[in-house]
Design an enzyme around this catalytic site. Structure first.
Site, PDB file in Angstrom:
ATOM      1  N   ARG A   1      -7.148  17.751   3.789  1.00 25.28           N
ATOM      2  CA  ARG A   1      -8.208  17.902   2.996  1.00 25.28           C
ATOM      3  C   ARG A   1      -9.483  18.744   3.466  1.00 25.28           C
ATOM      4  O   ARG A   1     -10.117  18.418   4.543  1.00 25.28           O
ATOM      5  CB  ARG A   1      -8.448  16.726   2.119  1.00 25.28           C
ATOM      6  CG  ARG A   1      -7.140  16.306   1.342  1.00 25.28           C
ATOM      7  CD  ARG A   1      -7.419  14.954   0.591  1.00 25.28           C
ATOM      8  NE  ARG A   1      -6.683  13.803   1.442  1.00 25.28           N
ATOM      9  CZ  ARG A   1      -7.181  12.622   1.285  1.00 25.28           C
ATOM     10  NH1 ARG A   1      -8.031  12.017   0.586  1.00 25.28           N
ATOM     11  NH2 ARG A   1      -6.461  11.734   1.969  1.00 25.28           N
TER      12      ARG A   1
ATOM     13  N   ARG B   1      -2.870  -1.861  -3.280  1.00 26.50           N
ATOM     14  CA  ARG B   1      -3.958  -1.013  -3.287  1.00 26.50           C
ATOM     15  C   ARG B   1      -3.871   0.187  -4.063  1.00 26.50           C
ATOM     16  O   ARG B   1      -2.624   0.718  -4.415  1.00 26.50           O
ATOM     17  CB  ARG B   1      -4.059  -0.346  -1.645  1.00 26.50           C
ATOM     18  CG  ARG B   1      -5.125   0.785  -1.785  1.00 26.50           C
ATOM     19  CD  ARG B   1      -4.972   1.429  -0.312  1.00 26.50           C
ATOM     20  NE  ARG B   1      -6.011   2.528  -0.287  1.00 26.50           N
ATOM     21  CZ  ARG B   1      -5.597   3.870   0.036  1.00 26.50           C
ATOM     22  NH1 ARG B   1      -4.213   3.907   0.174  1.00 26.50           N
ATOM     23  NH2 ARG B   1      -6.510   4.852   0.171  1.00 26.50           N
TER      24      ARG B   1
ATOM     25  N   ASN C   1       0.934  -1.256  -0.128  1.00 30.78           N
ATOM     26  CA  ASN C   1      -0.041  -0.108   0.148  1.00 30.78           C
ATOM     27  C   ASN C   1       1.014   1.171  -0.141  1.00 30.78           C
ATOM     28  O   ASN C   1       1.528   1.591   0.944  1.00 30.78           O
ATOM     29  CB  ASN C   1      -0.935   0.057   1.145  1.00 30.78           C
ATOM     30  CG  ASN C   1      -1.859   1.330   1.402  1.00 30.78           C
ATOM     31  OD1 ASN C   1      -1.639   2.140   0.504  1.00 30.78           O
ATOM     32  ND2 ASN C   1      -2.805   1.242   2.118  1.00 30.78           N
TER      33      ASN C   1
ATOM     34  N   HIS D   1     -12.173   4.416  -0.177  1.00 23.46           N
ATOM     35  CA  HIS D   1     -12.068   3.705   1.073  1.00 23.46           C
ATOM     36  C   HIS D   1     -12.933   2.282   0.764  1.00 23.46           C
ATOM     37  O   HIS D   1     -13.193   1.731   1.992  1.00 23.46           O
ATOM     38  CB  HIS D   1     -12.590   4.491   2.033  1.00 23.46           C
ATOM     39  CG  HIS D   1     -11.857   5.412   2.685  1.00 23.46           C
ATOM     40  ND1 HIS D   1     -12.251   6.822   3.076  1.00 23.46           N
ATOM     41  CD2 HIS D   1     -10.216   5.645   2.440  1.00 23.46           C
ATOM     42  CE1 HIS D   1     -11.114   7.552   3.369  1.00 23.46           C
ATOM     43  NE2 HIS D   1     -10.070   6.882   3.177  1.00 23.46           N
TER      44      HIS D   1
ATOM     45  N   GLU E   1      -7.770  -3.700   5.596  1.00 25.97           N
ATOM     46  CA  GLU E   1      -7.621  -3.536   4.205  1.00 25.97           C
ATOM     47  C   GLU E   1      -6.563  -4.627   3.348  1.00 25.97           C
ATOM     48  O   GLU E   1      -6.801  -5.142   2.589  1.00 25.97           O
ATOM     49  CB  GLU E   1      -7.217  -2.116   3.743  1.00 25.97           C
ATOM     50  CG  GLU E   1      -8.322  -1.206   3.838  1.00 25.97           C
ATOM     51  CD  GLU E   1      -7.715   0.286   4.248  1.00 25.97           C
ATOM     52  OE1 GLU E   1      -8.255   1.360   3.597  1.00 25.97           O
ATOM     53  OE2 GLU E   1      -6.548   0.528   4.828  1.00 25.97           O
TER      54      GLU E   1
END
Length: 394
Positions: free
Chosen positions: A242, A94, A9, A182, A379
């Site tokens: 963000r 990912r 990832n 996500h 994940e």
């Protein structure tokens, strides 16, 4: 010698890696995990731990050896080569954006890689870094199968209403649509809830992935119905750096003030959100410990907008039966969960303070109209499962 699956990832300033052993019946067991952090900084660092959490390595790296993601990938590869009994059977990655066409994990070939590169403008902060290790491995070890797993794939079950913006149809046909992100985290949550709380899965779940990146997802009968994130990973809820929801007129104003495209992009991805509001940083632990009123403003704003997003997702499902918190903030910041749920008390949510302080798994009271849970995401396991399935031809 047992087979292994390597999961990578890669982000803008770190590469996380996890190794899984493939056992009888294709069971997957985590063997080690780690990361190179501080890529491009003056103090990059490599650390790794085994399955028991024992430190295998933790040391600084020469900045020249981790100047960018490809260089850092070389560091990871060299370290792993000394701790593997053989070459992994496959590497799973990912990849943030799969665009409108890639709705499930795929084996990577030249055509797939070219398509993924074409989506860079949709995820400029993530996509180039996701793809960099793929190129390195293809160059160094072309015989190793690689699989791309997409953060957008879980949301391809959205109907046209949830997918559209109020723009002329030609933009939708060109790929301007609400993708959502996500997805690997949300997919794992559904899998985990199916194992531990199967009674809630057929219902209406809102999952809140609260990390440095932040989103919430409406899940009905195990499928994504809507998400707070849209065309890019900028939309929706406020995040570490963000802004989330933003009047597009602000961007036009910035352009009129003479800011360039690159200046605006850097601002929106790196200097807004909790960091921008607080003027301190994006680490929630630091903000919670601070007595600076700007830190309080940032945390209050975060709780308000996340609660607003959660409530709004109820409109997509006609209500909410279950609320699940996950990711770094969602799993570990009890005070933030409490602040969010306090703003949702009108929905009948009631937290159990003791359970919340212990991080769950259930943190709501017995008489709370909506069950509230904390579930640790994984994940990497989802990526490993998909990678093994593709290699096996499933």
């Amino acid at each position: 010698m047992s087979d292994t699956i390597l999961v990578i990832n890669a982000g803008s300033s770190s590469i996380k890696f996890h190794l899984f052993e493939v056992g009888p019946g294709d069971t997957l067991t985590a063997r080690l995990g780690g990361q190179v952090e501080g890529i491009g900084s003056s103090h990059p660092r490599l650390r790794a731990r085994d399955a028991a959490g024992q430190t295998m390595i933790e040391r600084d790296i020469a900045p020249s050896h981790a100047a960018d993601v490809p260089n850092a990938q070389e560091v990871v590869g060299m370290w792993l080569s000394g701790h593997l009994s053989g070459v992994p059977m496959a590497v799973g990655h990912r990849v943030v954006h799969g665009g409108p066409d890639l709705s499930e994990p795929v084996l990577i070939d030249d055509a797939v890689l070219a398509k993924l590169e074409s989506y860079t403008s949709l995820a400029p902060l993530h996509q180039p870094n996701n793809l960099a290790p793929i190129r390195v491995i293809r160059e160094r070890r072309p015989g190793i199968a690689q699989v791309a797993c997409f953060d957008t794939a879980f949301h391809r079950s959205h109907d046209a209403l949830a997918d559209h913006y109020a723009l002329p149809e030609r933009f939708y046909q060109e790929g301007v649509r609400r993708y959502g992100f996500h997805g690997l985290s949300y997919e794992y949550l559904v899998q985990r809830l199916t194992q531990t709380l199967p009674e809630v899965v057929p219902g209406r779940i809102v999952a809140a992935h609260l990390g440095n990146g932040v989103s919430a997802c409406a899940i009905r009968a195990g499928k994504s119905v809507d998400s707070t994130m849209g065309f890019t990973a900028l939309e929706g809820l406020p995040m570490g750096t963000r802004p989330g929801r933003l009047d597009p007129g602000i961007v036009l104003w910035m352009m009129n003030q003479g800011m360039t495209h690159d200046e605006i992009e850097h601002l929106l991805y790196h200097d807004c959100g909790l960091k921008g509001l607080s003027g301190i940083g994006n680490d929630v632990r630091e903000l919670l410990a601070s007595d600076d009123p700007r830190a309080r403003l940032a945390l209050d704003y975060f709780a308000w907008r996340v609660a607003e997003g959660i409530a709004g997702l109820g409109c997509a499902m006609g209500g909410i039966d279950t609320l699940v918190f996950t990711a770094g903030i969602g799993e570990n910041a009890a005070a933030v969960r409490a602040a969010i749920c306090a703003r949702l008390a009108w929905l009948g949510i009631a937290l159990d303070d003791a359970r919340n302080a212990q991080h769950g798994p259930r943190i709501s009271t017995a008489d709370s109209r909506i069950g509230v849970y904390v579930v640790r995401t994984n994940e990497e396991l989802i990526i490993a499962q998909h990678t093994l399935d593709r290699v096996r031809g499933r």
